[in-house]
Write an enzyme that holds these catalytic residues in place. Structure first.
Site, PDB file in Angstrom:
ATOM      1  N   GLU A   1     -39.582 -44.294 -28.232  1.00  0.00           N
ATOM      2  CA  GLU A   1     -39.684 -42.999 -27.564  1.00  0.00           C
ATOM      3  C   GLU A   1     -38.785 -42.968 -26.335  1.00  0.00           C
ATOM      4  O   GLU A   1     -38.034 -43.904 -26.067  1.00  0.00           O
ATOM      5  CB  GLU A   1     -41.136 -42.721 -27.162  1.00  0.00           C
ATOM      6  CG  GLU A   1     -41.686 -43.665 -26.099  1.00  0.00           C
ATOM      7  CD  GLU A   1     -43.098 -43.302 -25.668  1.00  0.00           C
ATOM      8  OE1 GLU A   1     -43.751 -42.474 -26.320  1.00  0.00           O
ATOM      9  OE2 GLU A   1     -43.548 -43.872 -24.644  1.00  0.00           O
TER      10      GLU A   1
ATOM     11  N   ASP B   1     -42.224 -40.780 -16.350  1.00  0.00           N
ATOM     12  CA  ASP B   1     -41.264 -40.178 -17.283  1.00  0.00           C
ATOM     13  C   ASP B   1     -40.207 -39.345 -16.553  1.00  0.00           C
ATOM     14  O   ASP B   1     -39.923 -38.202 -16.942  1.00  0.00           O
ATOM     15  CB  ASP B   1     -41.970 -39.270 -18.296  1.00  0.00           C
ATOM     16  CG  ASP B   1     -43.179 -39.920 -18.946  1.00  0.00           C
ATOM     17  OD1 ASP B   1     -43.135 -41.137 -19.184  1.00  0.00           O
ATOM     18  OD2 ASP B   1     -44.161 -39.196 -19.211  1.00  0.00           O
TER      19      ASP B   1
END
Length: 321
Positions: A202, A44
């Site tokens: 997301e 991420d």
């Protein structure tokens, strides 16, 4: 050695099998090979550039955020911890934003399904918690538009839904730490690729080009090999957004598994680069490392990307020393 060879070739004259100037330039072009950070765990990633240095903030041990630094987007050095809240058990998906109005750095964190903001004086922190902003939320992304207005994109955790799902919202902000009005729902997982291994939209990233807003996002379960990347467009930062019909633009294949949840940054030539994670293989969940590949627009404004692994690729441009 290369200089000497060129000088010798000049003395001897051209040879029928000598390489063209273009071939020589290509041979000298720097390359890189994914993964750029091979350690299993970091994921991420959020990357910013400040005063000639790139700063990369990933998910890591779940208790704190570290920072990595680079001058070329390829070679990274691990630096200090920049945020370590007391009692953190699940800390992931950081986003760091420098506000040009006050010069401060704002870290948007996800901590046990709560999105909040911390503040620091520089990209190395340390960041001090300012406020929690949203509950049942993850994956924040701050965007400041050309008119100076702030928008915080984040992912809503829809608990109790059948099936469970994650969807993307935007919150107008009065400042990097203060909400302004109500949030708006932008994207829900509706396409087959977004619901294959989990019903998920997301990892939002906002990119603006020629008056069009490109909302890049990841779909389906992040712990799976089917994780992939798509985008949607709008003429407003608050939507409505239309998903690109050719999604996903980055997905598994050719030895690549589960590419997604990254950030976008420019190199010294102004070209776009996607810093993101891949799954190493399918032996276990969250088996991830960090990678780098280009993004580009065609003449029709369509955004393209790719994911590579294990083969040399042309490296990002760097400033001449």
């Amino acid at each position: 050695m290369l200089t000497a060879a060129i000088a010798l070739a000049t003395l001897l004259g051209p040879r029928p099998d000598s390489a063209s100037a273009q071939e020589a330039d290509a041979a000298e072009q720097p390359t890189y090979t994914n993964p750029i950070i091979p350690a299993i765990g970091p994921a991420d990633p959020d990357v910013i550039q400040h005063e000639g240095t790139y700063y990369l903030y990933p998910t890591d041990d779940g208790r704190s955020y570290d920072v990595y630094t680079s001058t070329d987007l390829v070679r990274w050095m691990k630096g200090p911890k920049v945020f370590e809240p007391d009692g953190a058990r699940r800390l992931w998906a950081p986003d760091v934003f420098r506000d040009p109005t006050d010069g401060k750095f704002y870290l948007y964190y996800t901590w046990d399904f709560t999105v909040g903001v911390a503040v620091g004086d520089g990209p190395l922190g340390p960041f001090k918690k300012k406020a929690d902003l949203f509950e049942r939320a993850i994956d924040a992304e701050m965007f400041r538009d050309d008119d100076g207005r702030y928008y915080l994109y984040y992912v809503e955790d829809v608990r109790g839904a059948d099936p469970f799902r994650l969807r993307i919202r935007v919150q107008p902000m009065a400042s990097p730490t203060e909400k302004l009005g109500e949030s708006t729902l932008l994207l829900e997982p509706t396409e087959p690729w977004e619901t294959k291994s989990g019903v998920v939209n997301e990892g939002p990233v906002m990119l603006k080009r020629d008056g069009t807003y490109y909302l890049i996002y990841s779909g389906t379960g992040a712990a799976t090999l089917n994780y992939a990347v798509g985008y949607a467009t709008s003429d407003s930062p608050t939507g409505p957004f239309k998903k690109y019909e050719g999604n996903p633009i980055i997905s598994r294949g050719d030895g690549v598994y589960g590419p997604g949840h990254g950030s976008v940054v420019r190199d010294a030539a102004g070209e776009l680069w996607h810093v993101y994670h891949q799954q190493k293989d399918g032996t276990r969940q969250w088996n991830r490392f960090l990678c780098l590949d280009p993004l580009w627009f065609d003449d029709d404004g369509v955004l393209h990307g790719r994911a590579t692994r294990g083969t040399p690729q042309p490296a990002p441009a760097v400033d001449a020393e």
